[in-house]
Write a protein that holds these residues in place. Sequence first.
Motif, PDB file in Angstrom:
ATOM      1  N   PRO A 216       4.285  72.663  81.144  1.00 40.17           N
ATOM      2  CA  PRO A 216       3.132  72.240  80.342  1.00 40.17           C
ATOM      3  C   PRO A 216       2.315  73.460  79.908  1.00 40.17           C
ATOM      4  O   PRO A 216       2.111  74.386  80.693  1.00 40.17           O
ATOM      5  CB  PRO A 216       2.303  71.373  81.308  1.00 40.17           C
ATOM      6  N   GLY A 217       1.882  73.443  78.657  1.00 45.05           N
ATOM      7  CA  GLY A 217       1.085  74.564  78.150  1.00 45.05           C
ATOM      8  C   GLY A 217       1.917  75.673  77.532  1.00 45.05           C
ATOM      9  O   GLY A 217       1.390  76.725  77.169  1.00 45.05           O
ATOM     10  N   SER A 218       3.232  75.446  77.379  1.00 47.14           N
ATOM     11  CA  SER A 218       4.090  76.504  76.815  1.00 47.14           C
ATOM     12  C   SER A 218       3.720  76.809  75.369  1.00 47.14           C
ATOM     13  O   SER A 218       3.427  75.912  74.577  1.00 47.14           O
ATOM     14  CB  SER A 218       5.558  76.080  76.863  1.00 47.14           C
ATOM     15  N   VAL A 219       3.790  78.094  75.045  1.00 49.73           N
ATOM     16  CA  VAL A 219       3.417  78.558  73.703  1.00 49.73           C
ATOM     17  C   VAL A 219       4.647  79.140  73.006  1.00 49.73           C
ATOM     18  O   VAL A 219       5.365  79.961  73.590  1.00 49.73           O
ATOM     19  CB  VAL A 219       2.317  79.642  73.793  1.00 49.73           C
ATOM     20  N   ASP A 220       4.869  78.705  71.789  1.00 51.00           N
ATOM     21  CA  ASP A 220       5.834  79.365  70.899  1.00 51.00           C
ATOM     22  C   ASP A 220       5.054  80.490  70.214  1.00 51.00           C
ATOM     23  O   ASP A 220       4.303  80.251  69.269  1.00 51.00           O
ATOM     24  CB  ASP A 220       6.369  78.349  69.890  1.00 51.00           C
ATOM     25  N   SER A 221       5.225  81.706  70.708  1.00 52.89           N
ATOM     26  CA  SER A 221       4.365  82.817  70.277  1.00 52.89           C
ATOM     27  C   SER A 221       4.868  83.560  69.049  1.00 52.89           C
ATOM     28  O   SER A 221       4.313  84.623  68.707  1.00 52.89           O
ATOM     29  CB  SER A 221       4.186  83.825  71.419  1.00 52.89           C
ATOM     30  N   HIS A 222       5.913  83.054  68.412  1.00 57.09           N
ATOM     31  CA  HIS A 222       6.345  83.684  67.157  1.00 57.09           C
ATOM     32  C   HIS A 222       7.051  82.654  66.283  1.00 57.09           C
ATOM     33  O   HIS A 222       8.200  82.289  66.513  1.00 57.09           O
ATOM     34  CB  HIS A 222       7.269  84.864  67.415  1.00 57.09           C
ATOM     35  N   CYS A 223       6.334  82.175  65.293  1.00 58.31           N
ATOM     36  CA  CYS A 223       6.920  81.268  64.312  1.00 58.31           C
ATOM     37  C   CYS A 223       6.154  81.462  63.006  1.00 58.31           C
ATOM     38  O   CYS A 223       5.133  82.147  62.983  1.00 58.31           O
ATOM     39  CB  CYS A 223       6.846  79.819  64.792  1.00 58.31           C
ATOM     40  N   HIS A 224       6.708  80.910  61.949  1.00 62.63           N
ATOM     41  CA  HIS A 224       6.112  81.099  60.624  1.00 62.63           C
ATOM     42  C   HIS A 224       5.978  79.758  59.901  1.00 62.63           C
ATOM     43  O   HIS A 224       6.610  78.778  60.285  1.00 62.63           O
ATOM     44  CB  HIS A 224       7.008  81.978  59.734  1.00 62.63           C
ATOM     45  N   VAL A 225       5.190  79.770  58.824  1.00 62.74           N
ATOM     46  CA  VAL A 225       5.262  78.694  57.834  1.00 62.74           C
ATOM     47  C   VAL A 225       5.558  79.336  56.480  1.00 62.74           C
ATOM     48  O   VAL A 225       5.045  80.423  56.178  1.00 62.74           O
ATOM     49  CB  VAL A 225       3.966  77.852  57.760  1.00 62.74           C
ATOM     50  N   PHE A 226       6.389  78.661  55.710  1.00 61.81           N
ATOM     51  CA  PHE A 226       6.702  79.104  54.341  1.00 61.81           C
ATOM     52  C   PHE A 226       6.179  78.039  53.391  1.00 61.81           C
ATOM     53  O   PHE A 226       6.702  76.920  53.344  1.00 61.81           O
ATOM     54  CB  PHE A 226       8.215  79.212  54.121  1.00 61.81           C
ATOM     55  N   GLY A 227       5.138  78.372  52.642  1.00 63.12           N
ATOM     56  CA  GLY A 227       4.645  77.467  51.619  1.00 63.12           C
ATOM     57  C   GLY A 227       4.045  76.204  52.203  1.00 63.12           C
ATOM     58  O   GLY A 227       3.331  76.276  53.202  1.00 63.12           O
ATOM     59  N   PRO A 228       4.374  75.004  51.629  1.00 55.21           N
ATOM     60  CA  PRO A 228       5.312  74.862  50.517  1.00 55.21           C
ATOM     61  C   PRO A 228       4.843  75.614  49.268  1.00 55.21           C
ATOM     62  O   PRO A 228       3.650  75.672  48.980  1.00 55.21           O
ATOM     63  CB  PRO A 228       5.358  73.352  50.276  1.00 55.21           C
ATOM     64  N   GLY A 229       5.810  76.153  48.547  1.00 61.24           N
ATOM     65  CA  GLY A 229       5.516  77.057  47.442  1.00 61.24           C
ATOM     66  C   GLY A 229       4.668  76.446  46.331  1.00 61.24           C
ATOM     67  O   GLY A 229       3.891  77.141  45.690  1.00 61.24           O
ATOM     68  N   ASP A 230       4.794  75.135  46.128  1.00 63.69           N
ATOM     69  CA  ASP A 230       3.994  74.505  45.076  1.00 63.69           C
ATOM     70  C   ASP A 230       2.513  74.497  45.440  1.00 63.69           C
ATOM     71  O   ASP A 230       1.653  74.494  44.559  1.00 63.69           O
ATOM     72  CB  ASP A 230       4.458  73.061  44.839  1.00 63.69           C
ATOM     73  N   GLU A 231       2.232  74.475  46.738  1.00 66.07           N
ATOM     74  CA  GLU A 231       0.844  74.424  47.193  1.00 66.07           C
ATOM     75  C   GLU A 231       0.322  75.818  47.546  1.00 66.07           C
ATOM     76  O   GLU A 231      -0.822  76.159  47.260  1.00 66.07           O
ATOM     77  CB  GLU A 231       0.784  73.519  48.427  1.00 66.07           C
ATOM     78  N   PHE A 232       1.191  76.603  48.170  1.00 65.43           N
ATOM     79  CA  PHE A 232       0.833  77.960  48.606  1.00 65.43           C
ATOM     80  C   PHE A 232       1.885  78.910  48.044  1.00 65.43           C
ATOM     81  O   PHE A 232       2.906  79.163  48.689  1.00 65.43           O
ATOM     82  CB  PHE A 232       0.805  78.035  50.139  1.00 65.43           C
ATOM     83  N   PRO A 233       1.665  79.414  46.833  1.00 66.47           N
ATOM     84  CA  PRO A 233       2.715  80.180  46.143  1.00 66.47           C
ATOM     85  C   PRO A 233       3.142  81.423  46.922  1.00 66.47           C
ATOM     86  O   PRO A 233       2.319  82.057  47.596  1.00 66.47           O
ATOM     87  CB  PRO A 233       2.049  80.586  44.823  1.00 66.47           C
ATOM     88  N   TYR A 234       4.407  81.738  46.822  1.00 68.23           N
ATOM     89  CA  TYR A 234       4.919  82.967  47.432  1.00 68.23           C
ATOM     90  C   TYR A 234       4.388  84.167  46.654  1.00 68.23           C
ATOM     91  O   TYR A 234       4.079  84.068  45.463  1.00 68.23           O
ATOM     92  CB  TYR A 234       6.451  82.912  47.481  1.00 68.23           C
ATOM     93  N   ALA A 235       4.262  85.299  47.354  1.00 75.75           N
ATOM     94  CA  ALA A 235       3.606  86.473  46.778  1.00 75.75           C
ATOM     95  C   ALA A 235       4.505  87.127  45.719  1.00 75.75           C
ATOM     96  O   ALA A 235       5.721  87.213  45.908  1.00 75.75           O
ATOM     97  CB  ALA A 235       3.302  87.484  47.877  1.00 75.75           C
ATOM     98  N   PRO A 236       3.909  87.622  44.650  1.00 68.78           N
ATOM     99  CA  PRO A 236       4.717  88.287  43.611  1.00 68.78           C
ATOM    100  C   PRO A 236       5.510  89.472  44.164  1.00 68.78           C
ATOM    101  O   PRO A 236       6.612  89.747  43.699  1.00 68.78           O
ATOM    102  CB  PRO A 236       3.675  88.763  42.595  1.00 68.78           C
ATOM    103  N   GLU A 237       4.966  90.162  45.167  1.00 66.65           N
ATOM    104  CA  GLU A 237       5.627  91.366  45.685  1.00 66.65           C
ATOM    105  C   GLU A 237       6.645  91.067  46.793  1.00 66.65           C
ATOM    106  O   GLU A 237       7.197  91.981  47.397  1.00 66.65           O
ATOM    107  CB  GLU A 237       4.582  92.373  46.194  1.00 66.65           C
ATOM    108  N   ARG A 238       6.932  89.784  47.041  1.00 62.89           N
ATOM    109  CA  ARG A 238       7.819  89.419  48.159  1.00 62.89           C
ATOM    110  C   ARG A 238       9.220  89.983  47.950  1.00 62.89           C
ATOM    111  O   ARG A 238       9.640  90.220  46.820  1.00 62.89           O
ATOM    112  CB  ARG A 238       7.894  87.895  48.286  1.00 62.89           C
TER     113      ARG A 238
END
Length: 298
Positions: free
Chosen positions: A26-48
Amino acid sequence: MGAFTMDDDWLVFDPDPSVPQFILPPGSVDSHCHVFGPGDEFPYAPERKYTPGDAGKDQLFALRDHLGVSRNVIVQATCHGTDNSSMLDALRSSGGRARGVATIDPSISHDELTEMHDAGVRAVRFNYLPRLVDPQPDDYYYRIVDKIRPLGWHVVIYFEAADLAARWDFFTSLDTVVVVDHVGRPDVSRGVDGEEFGLFLRLVGENPNFWVKVTCPERLTHAGAPYDDVVPFARRVVDEFADRVLWGTDWPHPNLKSHMPDDGALVDFVPRIAPSAGARQRLLVDNPTRLYWEGESW
Ligand code: 0GY
């Protein structure tokens, strides 16, 4: 059709991971994960440097619950550059169950930083992989450290083992907690007692402000699942630095080309690198809670 099309060779995360056999405490942490977008709502960076398939907060939180994880540390992904909105939106939607690691540039204002802190950001990431970000001079990073110091944030660094010697002086000059991604990215064919990994163990051994994520067996392996060749590396770090290790899934696993891991199997990897219940409690619960929720600093 959305505004973004993922790269031709992009591998998407496993939509149906197994239920792990190992039950996370109990209390375990996933200490490395990401979210991608969604791109329509949170556009990916031009310099990606890559365009991923969307992998949003709802999918991340569903995985969290499926695996039996309690909390997440969401690391800003390079495909979003310094626009942290997708990550911040996930933090704000988590009900306090997620903290964040941001990517910022030195011109950021104190007000913006305070807003990020209130959302749950506790660190910044410096990325030294040219396939992910363009290199910056040390001064750029020192200016960022000056900005985050008043907030008590720490620094997460991502580099490959072959580059450690060249960056040693800069890394060891950092006067914050420094968390190293993915066991310092060793070439596991060089052996756990080899010179390359020896240098990494020396870095962490000599610098008590350094922490290590024992993450990404799927990225480090040459042998493939179940990642036997990575076990000795992660286990050595867990044995030697029990109070300064973190575990995570790295979901949704950006830029893997050989295979996509079963996230349930990544949970089942944990007892192989942390064989005692005490070591697992520190790795999964106590260490990340101290660093990300209780504000341990250096
Ligand atoms: C990871 C590893 C990678 C990518 C990123 O932010 C990112 O784009 O971190 C990688 O490609 O090695 O930590 O997820």
